[in-house]
Design an enzyme around this catalytic site. Structure first.
Site, PDB file in Angstrom:
ATOM      1  N   HIS A 153      -7.374  54.885  30.446  1.00  0.00           N
ATOM      2  CA  HIS A 153      -8.660  54.446  29.910  1.00  0.00           C
ATOM      3  C   HIS A 153      -9.818  55.041  30.708  1.00  0.00           C
ATOM      4  O   HIS A 153     -10.819  55.492  30.139  1.00  0.00           O
ATOM      5  CB  HIS A 153      -8.755  52.914  29.953  1.00  0.00           C
ATOM      6  CG  HIS A 153      -8.114  52.229  28.790  1.00  0.00           C
ATOM      7  ND1 HIS A 153      -6.770  52.339  28.517  1.00  0.00           N
ATOM      8  CD2 HIS A 153      -8.643  51.409  27.841  1.00  0.00           C
ATOM      9  CE1 HIS A 153      -6.490  51.616  27.445  1.00  0.00           C
ATOM     10  NE2 HIS A 153      -7.602  51.050  27.005  1.00  0.00           N
ATOM     11  N   HIS A 178      -4.397  48.058  36.030  1.00  0.00           N
ATOM     12  CA  HIS A 178      -4.494  49.048  37.091  1.00  0.00           C
ATOM     13  C   HIS A 178      -5.159  48.401  38.296  1.00  0.00           C
ATOM     14  O   HIS A 178      -5.784  47.341  38.193  1.00  0.00           O
ATOM     15  CB  HIS A 178      -5.312  50.270  36.653  1.00  0.00           C
ATOM     16  CG  HIS A 178      -4.756  50.981  35.465  1.00  0.00           C
ATOM     17  ND1 HIS A 178      -3.725  51.889  35.556  1.00  0.00           N
ATOM     18  CD2 HIS A 178      -5.082  50.928  34.151  1.00  0.00           C
ATOM     19  CE1 HIS A 178      -3.437  52.365  34.359  1.00  0.00           C
ATOM     20  NE2 HIS A 178      -4.250  51.793  33.485  1.00  0.00           N
TER      21      HIS A 178
END
Length: 318
Positions: free
Chosen positions: A181, A235
């Protein structure tokens, strides 16, 4: 008689090899966007193959590792589809609106859109290659894995202890580094920010703050998308930071292939078709003799031999 065998008014000979090289280089100058389009298609094809056939490297993990014990977020703040819309579709539509409103010449529209697509797809390809090669566990790996009962908690175990029925969900657990992303958002929105900066001369002296803020907004949106991956425990900071740097670097690389530096006087104009090479294509540097010919006269002038006198020295006799 002229020196070195040059006849008056004669042109320097060109070998067939130089003629072929010059023709090929001129052909590339005229068609390099087409060549880049073919290369873009190869990038897309390679990326598709990775999605279907590549599996990540599965690093061993321990159940008592607190960095991978975060819960799995069923509802993401920015899903994959919306990240594509925010960083891919919307910037592309903005560029199309710019082309429709300002009506620049076709070459400028072509290289601008081509550079944007190359930035997105090259970032996606590089990110997925690194993800599969590194195989770093996500912060929510154990929630994804659902390890079997009786699995030791203080020992390193492999991915075979997982009982997750969804193969895609399980494999994604080892694709943490770098953040996709983050890299994708900073690639598309970063390219848009560079484009705005160039078109509005943001880095020229005495630029007003309004234009600078317009160029900064895409980077702010990309930053928010990257931060959402921390909030969803997909993440950690290291993954997001490296992904952001990767996407922004490839965006700048793709932008600078077609546009000059942002501090240039002509930063709003892309390189022309004939700017990369000379009119004769690739050529060797002129040697000393050729430089003398070019320096003493133009092509219309003839190289006239100069008269030289060599006086004889008379020896004095006693």
């Amino acid at each position: 008689m002229p020196r070195n065998g040059f006849a008056a008014g004669s042109a320097s000979p060109r070998s067939p090899q130089n003629e072929i090289t010059g023709t090929m280089s001129r052909l590339y100058q005229r068609s390099y966007p087409v060549v880049d389009t073919v290369a873009l298609a190869c990038i897309v094809g390679t990326w598709i193959l990775i999605q279907f056939f590549a599996t990540p490297f599965h690093r061993m993990f321990s159940l008592d590792n607190k960095s991978i014990q975060f819960p799995y977020a069923v509802v993401e703040r920015v899903p994959v589809v919306w990240s594509i819309i925010y960083a891919g579709v919307i910037p592309f539509l903005i560029l199309l609106v710019w082309a429709a409103v300002f009506r620049p010449y076709p070459h400028k529209v072509q290289v601008t859109l081509l550079g944007f697509l190359i930035a997105l797809m090259l970032t996606s390809l590089v990110t997925d290659i690194i993800k599969n090669a590194v195989g770093r566990p996500r912060p929510d790996l154990i929630s994804r894995c659902i390890p079997r009962k009786g699995t030791p908690e203080d020992a390193l175990v492999s991915w075979t202890v997982c009982t997750q029925p969804s193969e895609h969900m399980l494999q994604e657990g080892w694709r943490s580094f770098p953040s996709g992303h983050s890299s994708f958002s900073f690639s598309g929105l970063g390219y848009l920010s560079f484009f705005f900066s160039g078109q509005m001369h943001v880095f020229r002296p005495r630029t007003d703050l309004c234009r600078s803020l317009i160029a900064f907004v895409p980077l702010l949106v990309a930053l928010l998308i990257a931060i959402s991956r921390l909030d969803d425990y997909r993440h950690d900071v290291y993954d997001v930071t490296c992904g952001s740097v990767l996407g922004l670097s490839i965006a700048y690389f793709s932008y600078r292939r077609y546009y000059p530096t942002l501090r240039s006087v002509t930063c709003d104009m892309p390189y022309g078709r004939d700017d990369a090479l000379g009119s004769d294509g690739f050529s060797k540097l002129a040697d000393d003799e050729e430089q003398q010919i070019l320096g003493h006269g133009s092509g219309s002038r003839q190289w006239q031999p100069r008269e030289e006198s060599y006086p004889l020295a008379t020896a004095a006799t006693s």
